[in-house]
Design a protein around this motif. Structure first.
Motif, PDB file in Angstrom:
ATOM      1  N   MET A   1       0.729  -1.232  -0.069  1.00 42.48           N
ATOM      2  CA  MET A   1       0.028   0.049  -0.197  1.00 42.48           C
ATOM      3  C   MET A   1       0.773   1.293  -0.050  1.00 42.48           C
ATOM      4  O   MET A   1       1.816   1.370   0.821  1.00 42.48           O
ATOM      5  CB  MET A   1      -0.857   0.212   1.282  1.00 42.48           C
ATOM      6  N   ARG A   2       0.773   2.326  -0.909  1.00 43.03           N
ATOM      7  CA  ARG A   2       1.327   3.301  -0.970  1.00 43.03           C
ATOM      8  C   ARG A   2       0.739   4.505   0.112  1.00 43.03           C
ATOM      9  O   ARG A   2      -0.085   4.267   0.713  1.00 43.03           O
ATOM     10  CB  ARG A   2       1.208   3.875  -2.372  1.00 43.03           C
ATOM     11  N   HIS A   3       1.616   5.270   0.199  1.00 38.96           N
ATOM     12  CA  HIS A   3       1.022   6.497   0.967  1.00 38.96           C
ATOM     13  C   HIS A   3       1.072   7.920   0.033  1.00 38.96           C
ATOM     14  O   HIS A   3       2.274   8.178  -0.191  1.00 38.96           O
ATOM     15  CB  HIS A   3       2.047   6.714   2.229  1.00 38.96           C
ATOM     16  N   VAL A   4      -0.046   8.360  -0.037  1.00 32.73           N
ATOM     17  CA  VAL A   4      -0.099   9.579  -0.878  1.00 32.73           C
ATOM     18  C   VAL A   4       0.061  10.897   0.104  1.00 32.73           C
ATOM     19  O   VAL A   4      -0.697  10.809   1.272  1.00 32.73           O
ATOM     20  CB  VAL A   4      -1.573   9.549  -1.498  1.00 32.73           C
ATOM     21  N   GLU A   5       0.609  11.695  -0.376  1.00 30.91           N
ATOM     22  CA  GLU A   5       0.879  12.773   0.421  1.00 30.91           C
ATOM     23  C   GLU A   5      -0.403  13.973   0.144  1.00 30.91           C
ATOM     24  O   GLU A   5      -0.979  13.834  -1.032  1.00 30.91           O
ATOM     25  CB  GLU A   5       1.974  13.850  -0.145  1.00 30.91           C
ATOM     26  N   THR A   6      -0.899  14.451   1.273  1.00 33.23           N
ATOM     27  CA  THR A   6      -2.099  15.137   1.435  1.00 33.23           C
ATOM     28  C   THR A   6      -1.880  16.564   1.781  1.00 33.23           C
ATOM     29  O   THR A   6      -0.934  16.956   2.271  1.00 33.23           O
ATOM     30  CB  THR A   6      -3.207  14.492   2.054  1.00 33.23           C
ATOM     31  N   VAL A   7      -2.779  17.513   1.533  1.00 34.38           N
ATOM     32  CA  VAL A   7      -2.909  19.099   2.107  1.00 34.38           C
ATOM     33  C   VAL A   7      -4.248  19.212   2.274  1.00 34.38           C
ATOM     34  O   VAL A   7      -5.154  18.770   1.451  1.00 34.38           O
ATOM     35  CB  VAL A   7      -2.275  19.793   0.947  1.00 34.38           C
ATOM     36  N   ASP A   8      -4.430  19.525   3.517  1.00 33.58           N
ATOM     37  CA  ASP A   8      -5.964  19.945   3.797  1.00 33.58           C
ATOM     38  C   ASP A   8      -6.197  21.330   3.147  1.00 33.58           C
ATOM     39  O   ASP A   8      -5.678  22.157   2.958  1.00 33.58           O
ATOM     40  CB  ASP A   8      -5.899  20.128   5.262  1.00 33.58           C
ATOM     41  N   VAL A   9      -7.587  21.251   2.500  1.00 39.00           N
ATOM     42  CA  VAL A   9      -8.043  22.174   1.617  1.00 39.00           C
ATOM     43  C   VAL A   9      -8.089  23.492   2.629  1.00 39.00           C
ATOM     44  O   VAL A   9      -7.783  24.788   1.882  1.00 39.00           O
ATOM     45  CB  VAL A   9      -9.505  22.212   1.201  1.00 39.00           C
ATOM     46  N   THR A  10      -8.193  23.419   3.843  1.00 35.48           N
ATOM     47  CA  THR A  10      -8.089  24.804   4.729  1.00 35.48           C
ATOM     48  C   THR A  10      -6.750  25.500   4.340  1.00 35.48           C
ATOM     49  O   THR A  10      -6.483  26.694   4.791  1.00 35.48           O
ATOM     50  CB  THR A  10      -8.693  24.672   6.052  1.00 35.48           C
ATOM     51  N   GLU A  11      -5.790  24.572   4.316  1.00 36.55           N
ATOM     52  CA  GLU A  11      -4.475  25.159   4.161  1.00 36.55           C
ATOM     53  C   GLU A  11      -4.072  25.990   3.006  1.00 36.55           C
ATOM     54  O   GLU A  11      -3.376  26.912   2.730  1.00 36.55           O
ATOM     55  CB  GLU A  11      -3.304  24.077   4.038  1.00 36.55           C
ATOM     56  N   LEU A  12      -4.852  25.744   1.997  1.00 40.19           N
ATOM     57  CA  LEU A  12      -4.774  26.067   0.436  1.00 40.19           C
ATOM     58  C   LEU A  12      -5.758  27.562   0.565  1.00 40.19           C
ATOM     59  O   LEU A  12      -5.209  28.203  -0.412  1.00 40.19           O
ATOM     60  CB  LEU A  12      -5.286  25.431  -0.484  1.00 40.19           C
ATOM     61  N   ALA A  13      -6.813  27.378   1.381  1.00 44.39           N
ATOM     62  CA  ALA A  13      -7.636  28.644   1.415  1.00 44.39           C
ATOM     63  C   ALA A  13      -7.882  29.139   2.630  1.00 44.39           C
ATOM     64  O   ALA A  13      -9.141  28.852   3.353  1.00 44.39           O
ATOM     65  CB  ALA A  13      -8.780  28.183   0.501  1.00 44.39           C
ATOM     66  N   PRO A  14      -7.215  30.274   3.214  1.00 42.00           N
ATOM     67  CA  PRO A  14      -7.374  30.632   4.471  1.00 42.00           C
ATOM     68  C   PRO A  14      -8.644  31.667   4.224  1.00 42.00           C
ATOM     69  O   PRO A  14      -8.607  32.232   3.321  1.00 42.00           O
ATOM     70  CB  PRO A  14      -6.295  31.555   4.892  1.00 42.00           C
ATOM     71  N   ARG A 104      -8.862   5.080  -2.029  1.00 44.69           N
ATOM     72  CA  ARG A 104      -8.695   4.426  -3.260  1.00 44.69           C
ATOM     73  C   ARG A 104      -7.334   4.814  -3.785  1.00 44.69           C
ATOM     74  O   ARG A 104      -6.859   4.006  -4.444  1.00 44.69           O
ATOM     75  CB  ARG A 104      -9.796   4.852  -4.203  1.00 44.69           C
ATOM     76  N   LEU A 105      -6.633   5.897  -3.351  1.00 42.31           N
ATOM     77  CA  LEU A 105      -5.373   6.299  -4.158  1.00 42.31           C
ATOM     78  C   LEU A 105      -4.373   5.515  -3.600  1.00 42.31           C
ATOM     79  O   LEU A 105      -3.323   5.181  -4.035  1.00 42.31           O
ATOM     80  CB  LEU A 105      -5.468   7.754  -3.964  1.00 42.31           C
ATOM     81  N   ASN A 106      -4.534   5.150  -2.086  1.00 39.80           N
ATOM     82  CA  ASN A 106      -3.612   4.278  -1.326  1.00 39.80           C
ATOM     83  C   ASN A 106      -3.777   2.957  -1.785  1.00 39.80           C
ATOM     84  O   ASN A 106      -2.982   2.261  -1.353  1.00 39.80           O
ATOM     85  CB  ASN A 106      -3.810   4.466   0.137  1.00 39.80           C
ATOM     86  N   GLU A 107      -4.743   2.370  -2.479  1.00 38.96           N
ATOM     87  CA  GLU A 107      -5.235   1.163  -2.709  1.00 38.96           C
ATOM     88  C   GLU A 107      -5.006   0.934  -4.398  1.00 38.96           C
ATOM     89  O   GLU A 107      -4.672   1.623  -4.990  1.00 38.96           O
ATOM     90  CB  GLU A 107      -6.181   0.579  -2.128  1.00 38.96           C
ATOM     91  N   ASN A 108      -4.878  -0.374  -4.666  1.00 38.47           N
ATOM     92  CA  ASN A 108      -4.889  -0.689  -6.054  1.00 38.47           C
ATOM     93  C   ASN A 108      -6.370  -0.677  -6.452  1.00 38.47           C
ATOM     94  O   ASN A 108      -7.050  -1.811  -7.010  1.00 38.47           O
ATOM     95  CB  ASN A 108      -4.271  -2.232  -6.479  1.00 38.47           C
ATOM     96  N   TYR A 109      -6.982   0.539  -6.559  1.00 36.65           N
ATOM     97  CA  TYR A 109      -8.478   0.790  -6.913  1.00 36.65           C
ATOM     98  C   TYR A 109      -8.531   0.868  -8.548  1.00 36.65           C
ATOM     99  O   TYR A 109      -7.831   1.709  -8.974  1.00 36.65           O
ATOM    100  CB  TYR A 109      -9.297   1.636  -6.047  1.00 36.65           C
ATOM    101  N   PRO A 110      -9.602  -0.015  -9.175  1.00 27.57           N
ATOM    102  CA  PRO A 110      -9.670   0.381 -10.643  1.00 27.57           C
ATOM    103  C   PRO A 110      -9.970   2.053 -10.946  1.00 27.57           C
ATOM    104  O   PRO A 110     -10.611   2.640 -10.206  1.00 27.57           O
ATOM    105  CB  PRO A 110     -11.044  -0.383 -10.810  1.00 27.57           C
ATOM    106  N   GLY A 111      -9.365   2.537 -11.932  1.00 23.68           N
ATOM    107  CA  GLY A 111      -9.306   3.845 -12.334  1.00 23.68           C
ATOM    108  C   GLY A 111      -8.497   4.805 -11.420  1.00 23.68           C
ATOM    109  O   GLY A 111      -8.505   6.051 -11.670  1.00 23.68           O
ATOM    110  N   ASN A 112      -7.591   4.329 -10.425  1.00 22.45           N
ATOM    111  CA  ASN A 112      -6.605   5.017  -9.724  1.00 22.45           C
ATOM    112  C   ASN A 112      -5.748   5.797 -10.733  1.00 22.45           C
ATOM    113  O   ASN A 112      -5.104   5.257 -11.247  1.00 22.45           O
ATOM    114  CB  ASN A 112      -5.741   4.130  -8.760  1.00 22.45           C
TER     115      ASN A 112
END
Length: 371
Positions: A1-14, A104-112
């Motif tokens: 299982m991969r680990h996708v880096e994330t950013v909270d939407v609140t960090e992008l838009a104060p 889904r991004l962290n797994e082998n999900y169809p359409g990832n």
């Protein structure tokens, strides 16, 4: 299982004033400040234990609801059913649908899109509105997640919203445009579709409304006001008890006792209905006319957002989302948890059944609390 880096939407838009957000196309404009969703009453249940009896228990404590409004974001890439990326980071919205997409991004999900890079990359300079996400093909997500987002944008932006095309993946069901027009007055000319399998859309300016709940379906009062306003326009000549039939669905979930369930419902004065066969104005009127709604656990029950306060909503199987919905709309929720699995199936779907005695007892309890 991969680990996708994330950013909270609140960090992008104060948070900042709406006019500044529109000028710079950056920030979060507030429609309604943070509040607290009130605690909900208990629900009536028959637990999945051999010696269980019907009892009132459960309930949902008061929880915090974050501010309601719209995020104005720059250079967001959209793919799949609504995967949002800022650069290499997944934009997390701290809601159920967003977390499903992240998983889904962290797994082998169809359409990832991380496993299947999109071959067609498009940059769009005009501002766009995004309201959908994981769960896009599902009626319940449109009722509880996506329509309220559009309503929030309408209330906050007013005439400005008319300038924003709405971006939708091509797997959007054909009934969605009709729903948007019936409930929100948005015509098909406002919709822009992209291929969730082939396209990666780089939006130079994206408007992303917040959800109308806390991420776990404790509803902001604005959602209740929205559906209440729609329902208040409906003229009802008689009240009725309705049983939602899933006989025409083929999602892999099989209720082996469905015929018995519906036969008992009819004998107790319920009308067997299939809302999906009705237009959206008729669906709203159907739920508004109901003094009691009974059905298998599923998104069809979420149509109770149009029902009056005090309506009884009964579920074969526990539906935690419906428990939140019924609580938010002051409806009495009852569910039969004591079910027997017939077989397990892929993706957690299963065939299940219930005894005749337990089904009869469900309707006995409905009759008792409707008195």
């Amino acid at each position: 299982m991969r680990h996708v880096e994330t950013v909270d939407v609140t960090e992008l838009a104060p948070a900042c004033p709406l006019l500044d957000c529109l000028r710079d196309w950056r920030g979060f404009a507030v429609l309604d400040a943070a509040s607290e969703a009130r605690a909900t009453d208990r629900w009536l249940k028959l637990e999945n234990q051999p010696d269980a009896q019907w009892e009132w228990s459960g309930g949902i404590p008061a929880v915090a609801i974050p501010p309601i409004g719209c995020y104005f974001l720059r250079d967001i890439e959209i793919s799949g059913s609504g995967y949002l990326f800022s650069g290499e980071r997944f934009v997390r919205e701290r809601t159920h649908t967003s977390d499903v997409a992240m998983n889904r991004l962290n797994e082998n999900y169809p359409g990832n899109p991380l496993d299947h890079p999109r071959g067609h990359r498009v940059t769009v300079d005009e501002p766009l509105l995004m309201i959908t996400g994981a769960g896009n093909p599902t009626y319940g997500h449109w009722i509880l997640d996506f329509l309220p987002r559009l309503m929030i944008a309408q209330q906050l932006l007013g005439p400005v919203l008319l300038e924003l095309p709405i971006l939708l993946p091509s797997d959007t069901p054909p009934w969605v445009p009709r729903m948007l027009e019936a409930y929100c007055g948005v015509g098909p000319d406002r919709l822009r579709f992209y291929s969730e399998q082939d396209d990666a859309i780089l939006c130079r300016r994206l408007c992303l409304p917040s959800f109308g709940h806390n991420g776990s379906y404790s509803m902001h009062s604005i959602v209740r006001d929205f559906y209440g306003g729609l329902a208040d326009t409906i003229q009802i000549t008689r009240k009725r008890r309705i049983c939602l039939s899933r006989a025409s669905f083929s999602d892999g979930r099989v209720f082996a006792a469905r015929e018995t369930f519906e036969r008992i419902a009819q004998s107790r004065g319920f009308d067997i209905v299939r809302p999906e066969e009705l237009g959206f104005a008729q669906q709203a009127a159907l739920y508004r006319s109901a003094s009691c709604i009974v059905g298998e656990a599923g998104s069809g029950l979420h149509g109770s957002v149009f029902s009056e306060l005090g309506t009884v909503v009964a579920s074969v199987g526990f539906n935690w989302v419906q428990a939140h919905v019924s609580g938010a709309f002051d409806q009495r929720f009852i569910y039969l948890e004591r079910l027997q699995a017939v077989r397990e199936a892929n993706q957690g779907l299963q065939a299940f059944t219930a005894t005749d005695a337990d089904l009869v007892s469900l309707f006995d309890e409905i009759d008792r609390i409707q008195v």
